[in-house]
Design an enzyme around this catalytic site. Structure first.
Site, PDB file in Angstrom:
ATOM      1  N   HIS A  50      -2.689   8.121   5.971  1.00 42.36           N
ATOM      2  CA  HIS A  50      -2.938   6.786   5.431  1.00 42.36           C
ATOM      3  C   HIS A  50      -4.353   6.350   5.827  1.00 42.36           C
ATOM      4  O   HIS A  50      -5.097   5.840   4.998  1.00 42.36           O
ATOM      5  CB  HIS A  50      -1.886   5.806   5.954  1.00 42.36           C
ATOM      6  N   PHE A  89       1.783  -3.300   4.046  1.00 43.85           N
ATOM      7  CA  PHE A  89       2.139  -4.609   4.584  1.00 43.85           C
ATOM      8  C   PHE A  89       3.633  -4.838   4.343  1.00 43.85           C
ATOM      9  O   PHE A  89       4.180  -4.471   3.305  1.00 43.85           O
ATOM     10  CB  PHE A  89       1.345  -5.713   3.889  1.00 43.85           C
ATOM     11  N   LYS A 120      -9.515   8.112   2.139  1.00 41.79           N
ATOM     12  CA  LYS A 120     -10.006   6.739   2.004  1.00 41.79           C
ATOM     13  C   LYS A 120     -11.434   6.600   2.526  1.00 41.79           C
ATOM     14  O   LYS A 120     -12.139   5.654   2.158  1.00 41.79           O
ATOM     15  CB  LYS A 120      -9.100   5.766   2.755  1.00 41.79           C
ATOM     16  N   CYS A 141       0.810  -1.222   0.000  1.00 37.23           N
ATOM     17  CA  CYS A 141       0.000   0.000   0.000  1.00 37.23           C
ATOM     18  C   CYS A 141       0.839   1.265   0.000  1.00 37.23           C
ATOM     19  O   CYS A 141       0.292   2.376  -0.021  1.00 37.23           O
ATOM     20  CB  CYS A 141      -0.948  -0.014   1.191  1.00 37.23           C
ATOM     21  N   GLU A 156      -1.100   5.545  13.570  1.00 38.47           N
ATOM     22  CA  GLU A 156      -0.722   6.717  12.779  1.00 38.47           C
ATOM     23  C   GLU A 156      -0.882   7.998  13.591  1.00 38.47           C
ATOM     24  O   GLU A 156      -0.060   8.913  13.488  1.00 38.47           O
ATOM     25  CB  GLU A 156      -1.551   6.801  11.499  1.00 38.47           C
ATOM     26  N   HIS A 161      -9.829   1.893   0.106  1.00 37.01           N
ATOM     27  CA  HIS A 161      -8.374   1.728   0.110  1.00 37.01           C
ATOM     28  C   HIS A 161      -7.938   1.122  -1.220  1.00 37.01           C
ATOM     29  O   HIS A 161      -8.209  -0.040  -1.496  1.00 37.01           O
ATOM     30  CB  HIS A 161      -7.981   0.815   1.276  1.00 37.01           C
TER      31      HIS A 161
END
Length: 419
Positions: free
Chosen positions: A309, A405, A341, A169, A320, A346
């Protein structure tokens, strides 16, 4: 000419392209963000009846034939169609014309997290049901991750540096950061860069659901993606592409290009902690922000806005938030932060692309997108997330965060252009 360390070039954004769940052009995408438009709904790309999650942020009414002829489009996975189409949008927006004279100085870096999974799934079915001789000769070039970048070069004539970032991502943001470095150091005069993804497929949906990452609010898709909200229950998959044209400042000036913003910093780190979970406290994400600010030569108190994010997963949003506090200190409480998002879902490897587009547009328009569906604030998420309504404010310096990830952390820094 390749620059020495003391001769770094200034890099500006001169073109933008976006194909997203809330709009298939830059203008429609930006209008959707400002309106707080929800792009998430029931999955229509396939029958999701047997899946626990049956919602996604799909691109609606996308016609690849607006950008590609039918034969060309047929030989591309959807992720490549989206990437090439958004690239053509961005080039047209920039007014940059690629010719035999400049082709070698214009390159492409387009990231993707997964690549041509749709084609892979379809060809696996053909292999199992009809045998190996019936698989398409285009299967491999359609499914490999680098093909959005390769095909964009083929369809635009860009013969300069060409690469594909595959960092989950964070891929789209890594692509923009890497393109920034290439222009900054004189390896190219302009770069087509960003991210693309089209992974709303049966196998992908099953895989993310199996690791309990997805929201299952199937009966209420409009409110399923709720970053920083106490009741968030997972992310919602999306698809689309976001592309930027980065250009060396003097090159852009020489042709009278409009300039949206300047790119001034890029930071990346790794958590080195877990395959899917962020390190508690967000140490890696905080360092990415700090390194990006250092690279930009600015201090934390100069930051006006952060495109977070903000995935709507329990772990990401609180982590975050902690990372932003570590990176910015007390100034974290004075910064406008939003997760777009909440509207698009996402986009995995495409998220950094469309979110960088949103960040640049926030600077160009002095307006900040909202975080929609933020109704019940999480006590662990106590910063200013611009809840539910866009906001007019001066945006001089903005960060765009992407985390993937594998522990990948990327921060980009943009600022308003000052001649």
């Amino acid at each position: 000419m390749i620059s020495s360390g003391s001769e770094l070039k200034r890099v500006v954004v001169t073109g933008l392209g976006a194909i997203t769940p809330i709009g298939n052009t830059l203008a429609d995408y930006w209008e959707g963000l400002m309106q707080g438009r929800n792009g998430i709904g029931p999955i229509t790309l396939f029958d999701p009846a047997k899946h626990d999650c049956r919602i996604a942020g799909e691109v609606k009414n996308f016609d690849p034939h607006l950008y590609l002829d039918r034969k060309e489009a047929k030989r591309m996975d959807r992720f490549a169609q989206l990437g090439v189409s958004a690239s053509k949008q961005a080039l047209a927006d920039s007014g940059l014309v690629i010719t035999d004279l400049n082709a070698e100085q214009i390159g492409v870096v387009i990231g993707t997290g997964i690549g041509g999974l749709k084609v892979m799934e379809e060809q696996q079915e053909i292999y199992l049901n009809r045998g190996p001789d019936r698989c398409s000769p285009f299967m491999v070039p359609m499914m490999i991750a680098n093909m959005a970048a390769g095909l964009t070069a083929i369809h635009t004539g860009a013969k300069g540096p060409n690469n594909c970032t595959v960092t989950a991502c964070a891929a789209g943001s890594n692509a923009i950061g890497d393109a920034f470095r290439l222009v900054q150091r004189g390896y190219a005069q302009a770069m087509i860069c960003g991210g693309t993804e089209a992974a709303v497929t049966p196998l992908s949906l099953a895989g993310f659901a199996a690791c309990r990452a997805l929201s299952t609010r199937n009966d209420d898709p409009e409110h399923a993606c709720r970053p920083f909200d106490r009741d968030r229950d997972g992310f919602v998959m999306g698809e689309g592409a976001g592309i930027l044209i980065l250009e060396e400042l003097e090159h852009a000036r020489s042709r009278g290009a409009k300039i949206y913003a300047e790119v001034i910093g890029y930071g990346m780190t790794c958590d080195a902690y877990h395959m899917t979970s962020p390190v508690p406290g967000g140490e890696g994400a905080a360092r990415a922000m700090q390194l990006a600010l250092k690279d930009a030569g600015i201090t934390a108190d100069q930051v006006s806005y952060i495109n977070a994010h903000g995935t709507s997963t329990p772990a990401n949003d609180s982590t975050e938030t902690a990372a932003i506090k570590t990176a910015l200190g007390e100034h974290a409480y004075k910064v406008a932060i939003s997760s777009t998002k909440s509207m698009t879902g996402h986009l995995l490897g495409g998220s950094g692309g469309i979110e960088a587009v949103a960040t640049v547009m926030a600077i160009a328009n002095d307006r900040v997108p909202p975080t929609i569906n933020l109704v019940n604030p999480d006590p662990d998420c106590d910063l200013d997330y611009v809840p539910n309504q866009s906001r007019a404010q001066t945006v001089d310096v903005a960060l765009s965060n992407s985390f993937g990830f594998g522990g990948h952390n990327v921060t980009l820094v943009f600022k308003s252009f000052q001649p």
